[in-house]
Design a protein around this motif. Structure first.
Motif, short mmCIF file in Angstrom:
data_model
loop_
_atom_site.label_atom_id
_atom_site.label_comp_id
_atom_site.label_asym_id
_atom_site.label_seq_id
_atom_site.Cartn_x
_atom_site.Cartn_y
_atom_site.Cartn_z
N ALA A 169 22.74 -10.66 10.70
CA ALA A 169 22.23 -10.01 9.51
C ALA A 169 20.82 -10.51 9.28
O ALA A 169 20.61 -11.68 8.96
CB ALA A 169 23.14 -10.32 8.32
N LEU A 237 27.28 -3.99 6.40
CA LEU A 237 27.38 -4.86 7.57
C LEU A 237 28.75 -4.77 8.21
O LEU A 237 28.88 -4.70 9.44
CB LEU A 237 27.07 -6.30 7.18
CG LEU A 237 25.61 -6.61 6.80
CD1 LEU A 237 25.49 -8.06 6.33
CD2 LEU A 237 24.68 -6.37 7.99
N MET A 251 24.83 -15.27 10.28
CA MET A 251 23.96 -15.09 9.12
C MET A 251 23.51 -16.43 8.58
O MET A 251 24.16 -17.46 8.80
CB MET A 251 24.69 -14.30 8.03
CG MET A 251 25.92 -14.99 7.47
SD MET A 251 26.74 -13.97 6.23
CE MET A 251 25.44 -13.79 5.02
#
Length: 283
Positions: A169, A237, A251
């Motif tokens: 991400a 996501l 992330m």
């Protein structure tokens, strides 16, 4: 930072934690330590009951209660040793030999903080021993561990599956940039296909940020896919991950400023709560 450390607590996530830890140990070519921490709140070494109403003058009862506490503590420690032995057998079956066993008595977060300099990667389950199932629950200690420990943390959120691809991400922030560099420099995900996903507006500036990030992964990822998606961060996501069959979500964790900590922290917690695959939390 010398070893992979896995937290073993006897919960339903322990088997997957062992498997992910063995996988990570082999990928990093780093030794593996299995850690069991006996919670001092549930199993205190000693209990002072002298101030309890009606017990102050009953010394024999106080002695009996103290002996029961000691026996309970001793049995819990023995149970922990048996869990560690079983975990060592599990990682041995996964191809890791030998694995070091460590047992501590105290608070999990405090113990991990003391051991931090020895940890290269921490592997922990999303659910603790008090959870009834592998449901969408975040263990009571997990958020504190993530906020306290300045090491990468691999969180098991279900059954083990050796990652065949991963998604980062990415939002172009310093936190995301640092996470990207950590991935590029580590053998943990080397050679796997990477997906760099940004949730936001489809602009030329955002595409340039993604292309710059793609260049950083050259030589690390076998191939890099770039995507900009519109929508709320968490469901977007997850939907991308499902659509592309991605095994692991990476992330950055919580920020340092109060505002950023609230915003990023809430997103991280939401993804921890709802993910069905492993998460790699990078600090």
């Amino acid at each position: 930072m010398t070893q992979v450390m896995a937290c073993i607590d006897g919960s339903q996530s322990t088997t997957a934690v062992c498997d992910y830890a063995a996988w990570a140990s082999q990928r990093l070519q780093a030794p593996l330590t299995l850690l069991h921490v006996l919670d001092e709140l549930q199993y205190p070494n000693t209990t002072d009951l002298s101030g309890s109403i009606g017990l102050g003058s009953r010394e024999h009862l106080l002695d009996e209660l103290a002996q029961l506490d000691q026996q309970r503590h001793k049995l819990a420690m023995e149970q922990g040793r048996l869990m560690l032995d079983a975990a060592r057998e599990r990682v041995h079956a996964d191809g890791v030999e030998p694995a070091q066993l460590r047992q501590r008595h105290g608070d999990l977060v405090d113990c991990l903080h003391e051991l931090e300099t020895d940890i290269r990667l921490l592997v922990i389950g999303r659910q603790g021993k008090t959870s009834d199932s592998l449901s969408q629950l975040v263990g009571s200690h997990l958020e504190n561990v993530i906020r306290t420990l300045h090491r990468p943390i691999l969180v098991s959120c279900g059954e083990f599956k050796a990652p065949q691809s991963y998604m980062l991400a990415y939002d172009g922030s310093p936190t995301a940039q640092k996470s990207l560099q950590m991935i590029a420099d580590s053998p943990l995900l080397k050679g796997l296909p990477a997906h760099l996903v940004m949730v936001g507006a489809d602009t030329a500036d955002h595409w340039e940020q993604l292309k710059s990030a793609e260049r950083q992964l050259q030589g690390s990822a076998s191939e890099v896919h770039l995507s900009i998606c519109a929508g709320e961060v968490e469901p977007t996501l997850h939907q991308y991950q499902t659509d592309h069959g991605i095994d692991l979500l990476a992330m950055g964790a919580y920020g340092h400023s109060r505002i950023r900590q609230f915003l990023v922290g809430s997103t991280t917690t939401a993804l921890l709560r709802t993910s069905t695959t492993a998460l790699l939390i990078l600090r």
